[in-house]
Design a protein around this motif. Structure first.
Motif: not given
Ligand code: ZLM
Ligand code: CA
Ligand code: ZN
Length: 415
Positions: A251, A180, A225, A246, A221-222, A218
């Protein structure tokens, strides 16, 4: 005659650095960078393969490049885990240099080393950034250099594509999809994929991301998004607390990014037939409606049968057919690594897929001169026999429901 779509005219850029295989997450940790060296060794030993590749040396991405996605403080924090020999080199260089002048290219590193050697108390930051606070994301010698190599190659993959030097670019050292903006997760510290896509977005209007690792993508994707310029599509094992938890069907993205995130959650045991049927139905519709300028594929090999962490049941040929299918659209392609924890199958898979990029369907025994030959003991073939007695927990009706839901979502962007 112009052979626009023949395999022989595909130029394939392959990124490697032998230092990658030397990094070590720690004893018993499932993530083993050695598998990259094993894959490379197979690629070299299948001689006709290596000679047809354009081989590029992986360089280390610089701090400024990592900050294009990551929080600057997080990058600075991570940079304390540079290779020991590099730290020693910089220290030594600076102390033995009579005129006391630190060369410009080492200034930033010198500043950091001085800073971190004065500030040994990093406990709070470890917790905040999720580095070294669990067995998943340990600190290890050269951790930061490892991240720099992984990201440097994925960024350069984007450059070879953007400059037209290659039609397909490969970085098996990348694909670290859980990292992240300011947090490590799931063995990933720096998100080379996001950095690669950001580079592509400097020129291209739309980029498609496809993730066949058995875990949900994830972090990627985040990161995208809220945008309609990147569509993220992940196939993954889902349920019973499977990491990261997730990636549900519903989503779909937010704001202008609504319906630009696509998720295909799967139960254990899916085999080639149903997986490929699903993969082709979803990706063909995605290509038709999204019309990307470039496709980035995360080729995590933990979706293979017999993986130490994943419970899907793909063969190497089945996994490879996903690559062949994406290649036939004739759009520039970037292939990145990712998960894969039964390492002798990971190297087999990525060597085979490197061949597919060149239009070669390798099906040969492991070369006896391979340095890692003994790692393949028991079955010295490139392809391992599929597991016949694994139950596919995905009912045909579940899979049909996924396809129709995805099609419904994609209808919202057909205008
Ligand atoms: N514990 N050692 C996929 C990332 C999957 C979170 C459960 C840590 C392991 C696993 C680590 C040696 C990608 C979780 C796990 C144990 C909380 C996960 C160190 C075994 C070991 O033996 C191990 C001491 C370790 C980690 C198993 N971790 C299995 N699954 C997942 C992360 C990354 O493939 O998608 C892309 C590269 N973590 O399930 C726990 C909840 C920490
Ligand atoms: Ca996935
Ligand atoms: Zn994975």
């Amino acid at each position: 005659m112009i052979q626009a779509d023949s395999d022989s005219s595909r130029r394939v850029a392959y990124f490697y650095n032998r230092l990658i295989g030397k990094f070590h997450y720690g004893k018993e940790h499932p993530m083993k960078p050695k598998r990259i060296a094993m894959a490379h060794s197979l690629i070299v030993n299948f001689g006709q393969l290596y000679r047809s590749l354009d081989v590029y040396l992986i360089r280390e991405a610089q701090l400024e490049e990592l900050k294009k996605f990551h929080d600057p403080e997080y990058v600075t924090y991570l940079s304390q885990y540079m290779s020991d020999n590099k730290v020693n080199f910089v220290k030594e260089y600076c102390s033995t240099n009579n005129d006391g002048v630190i060369p410009e290219n080492l200034l930033e590193e010198y500043r950091l080393i001085t800073k971190w050697s004065q500030n040994k108390n990093t406990k709070n930051l470890n917790a905040e950034y999720k580095v070294g606070d669990s067995a998943d994301n340990p600190t290890f010698s050269g951790l930061f250099s490892y991240c720099q190599f992984s990201a440097g190659a994925s960024i350069d993959c984007a450059h070879t594509i953007l400059t037209g030097q290659a039609d397909i670019a490969i970085n098996w050292s990348g694909g670290l999809h859980h990292a992240k903006k300011k947090e490590a997760a799931g063995f990933c510290y720096i998100n080379d994929i996001v950095l690669c896509i950001l580079e592509l977005l400097r020129i291209y209007v739309r980029v498609l991301y496809v993730d066949i690792d058995c875990h949900h993508g994830d972090g990627v994707e985040e990161a995208f998004y809220l945008t309609n310029r990147v569509m993220t599509l992940s196939f993954h094992q889902y349920g019973d607390d499977f990491f990261p938890g997730t990636g549900q069907l519903n989503s779909v993205g937010l704001g202008v990014g609504r319906y630009y995130a696509v998720n295909v959650p799967l139960k254990p045991g899916i085999s080639d037939g149903p997986y490929l049927d699903l993969f082709k139905k979803v990706t063909s519709r995605v290509m038709e409606t999204f019309r990307p300028d470039c496709v980035v594929v995360q080729c995590g090999a933990d979706s293979l049968s017999l993986d130490r962490l994943g419970a899907l049941n793909l063969s190497i040929k089945g996994h490879g057919q996903c690559i062949t299918y994406m290649k036939q659209f004739g759009v520039p392609l970037i292939l990145l690594g990712g998960g894969g924890y039964t390492i002798q199958n990971v190297s087999r898979c990525w060597a085979y897929e490197t061949g597919l990029c060149l239009g070669q369907n390798i099906d040969e025994p492991i070369p006896t001169n391979d340095v890692y030959y003994k790692n393949y003991s028991g079955d010295y073939h490139l392809h391992f026999p599929i597991q016949e007695h694994v139950e596919n927990k995905n009912k045909a009706e579940d899979l049909n429901k996924i396809v129709s839901q995805v099609y419904d979502h994609l209808k919202n962007l057909e205008n």
